[in-house]
Every structure is written in C-alpha cells, then in structure tokens.
Scaffold this motif. Sequence first.
Motif, PDB file in Angstrom:
ATOM      1  N   GLU A 146       1.314  -6.026   5.434  1.00  9.59           N
ATOM      2  CA  GLU A 146       0.214  -6.988   5.554  1.00  9.59           C
ATOM      3  C   GLU A 146      -0.382  -7.276   4.178  1.00  9.59           C
ATOM      4  O   GLU A 146      -0.685  -8.419   3.841  1.00  9.59           O
ATOM      5  CB  GLU A 146      -0.867  -6.471   6.485  1.00  9.59           C
ATOM      6  CG  GLU A 146      -2.009  -7.467   6.621  1.00  9.59           C
ATOM      7  CD  GLU A 146      -3.066  -7.057   7.623  1.00  9.59           C
ATOM      8  OE1 GLU A 146      -4.035  -7.817   7.778  1.00  9.59           O
ATOM      9  OE2 GLU A 146      -2.943  -5.991   8.248  1.00  9.59           O
ATOM     10  N   ASN A 150       0.759  -8.793  11.545  1.00 11.10           N
ATOM     11  CA  ASN A 150      -0.090  -8.065  10.606  1.00 11.10           C
ATOM     12  C   ASN A 150      -0.186  -6.611  11.051  1.00 11.10           C
ATOM     13  O   ASN A 150       0.370  -6.226  12.086  1.00 11.10           O
ATOM     14  CB  ASN A 150      -1.481  -8.708  10.507  1.00 11.10           C
ATOM     15  CG  ASN A 150      -2.146  -8.843  11.861  1.00 11.10           C
ATOM     16  OD1 ASN A 150      -2.137  -7.925  12.680  1.00 11.10           O
ATOM     17  ND2 ASN A 150      -2.738 -10.004  12.117  1.00 11.10           N
ATOM     18  N   THR A 151      -0.895  -5.806  10.282  1.00 11.62           N
ATOM     19  CA  THR A 151      -1.007  -4.379  10.576  1.00 11.62           C
ATOM     20  C   THR A 151      -1.603  -4.138  11.955  1.00 11.62           C
ATOM     21  O   THR A 151      -1.083  -3.333  12.737  1.00 11.62           O
ATOM     22  CB  THR A 151      -1.900  -3.678   9.517  1.00 11.62           C
ATOM     23  OG1 THR A 151      -1.373  -3.975   8.232  1.00 11.62           O
ATOM     24  CG2 THR A 151      -1.927  -2.190   9.725  1.00 11.62           C
TER      25      THR A 151
END
Length: 178
Positions: A112, A68-69
Amino acid sequence: MRIGYLRVSTEDQNIARQADALRPICDELHVETLSAVAKSRPIFEKVVAGLTAGDTLVVWDLDRAFRNTKDALIHADHLKERGVNFQIVSLGVDTATADGRLAFTVVAAVAEHERNKLSERTKQGLAVAKRNGVRLGPPPKMTDRKIRNAMLRLMSTSLKDVAKYYHVQEIQKLFEAE
C-alpha cells in the motif's frame, strides 16, 4: 483445493506470467480483467464466496487480489475465520503459518505504501511539468499552422468539410447527427 486468482487491469496486459506460476500449483485458475480500484470485482467475489474450509486462495502477487492493506487484512481475516488459507506465490507467503501471517501483514502495508508513493510522485511530477509550461494530455489534433489553414478554408467551404479534411472526429460527430 488450491484456487488461483489472476487479475490484469486491461485487455492489453498479459496473464502469462501469473498463469505460468500458478498453473502447476493450483487445481483451478480464475482470471479477471479490471482495475484493482474497481468497486466490484465479480470473479474475485465469486471465487472467495466459493472457498470452503481447507481451501487455499492462491495469487501471484498481493496487488493482484487486494486494493490496500485494510482490504487485504480484512479479507485474510474473513478467510481465516472460514478455515481458508491464503498464499502469495511471488513472496513465498502462506497464511497457514504464524510466520506467514506476519509476513503477509508487513507485505500488505509495504504494498500500500508503494502504491501511495507512486501516486504521490506522479502528482508531483505533473505539477512540476505544468508549472514549467509542459502541455499535459494527448497531443493536439492540429498544429497552429493547420488551424490557420482551416480558418482560411472556412471562407470557401463548410465547417463539416473542413473537419472531414483534417480528420477532426469530434467536430465530424456533431454533423453525423444531422
């Protein structure tokens, strides 16, 4: 050194696309087969731990390396602190430059968002299908007709034999232990 990291989620997936893109520009390639959401990624962790100042971690696409980010930004910061660059080949992003770092941050957030939207749409679609009476999951092993016939067979033979006849392995396994 330019170290390539490739990941696929399952053995059925092919790394050729990633490998073809990274092989000509990397000194080494490391391949891992496991889901991006796995708690531990031993090969990725080993590759990252072995990077030294001046090295570049190279991936084909952002989702091949990060979950994810937040994960992407944390790893990128740690790499930067160690003097290690990061390159995303499919996007032409290299964190060695200020513009590359900005692009990386934006791309990480978009990736994301895309993953979250996909999950959201999937859940919504499953909920609608369920409300409309669609049976979810794999198809039943036996039709209603086969179930009725199996019940009739049970009057003259054992459950074990009926399970074997209809190839219902879950029931067969109960009898294998005997």
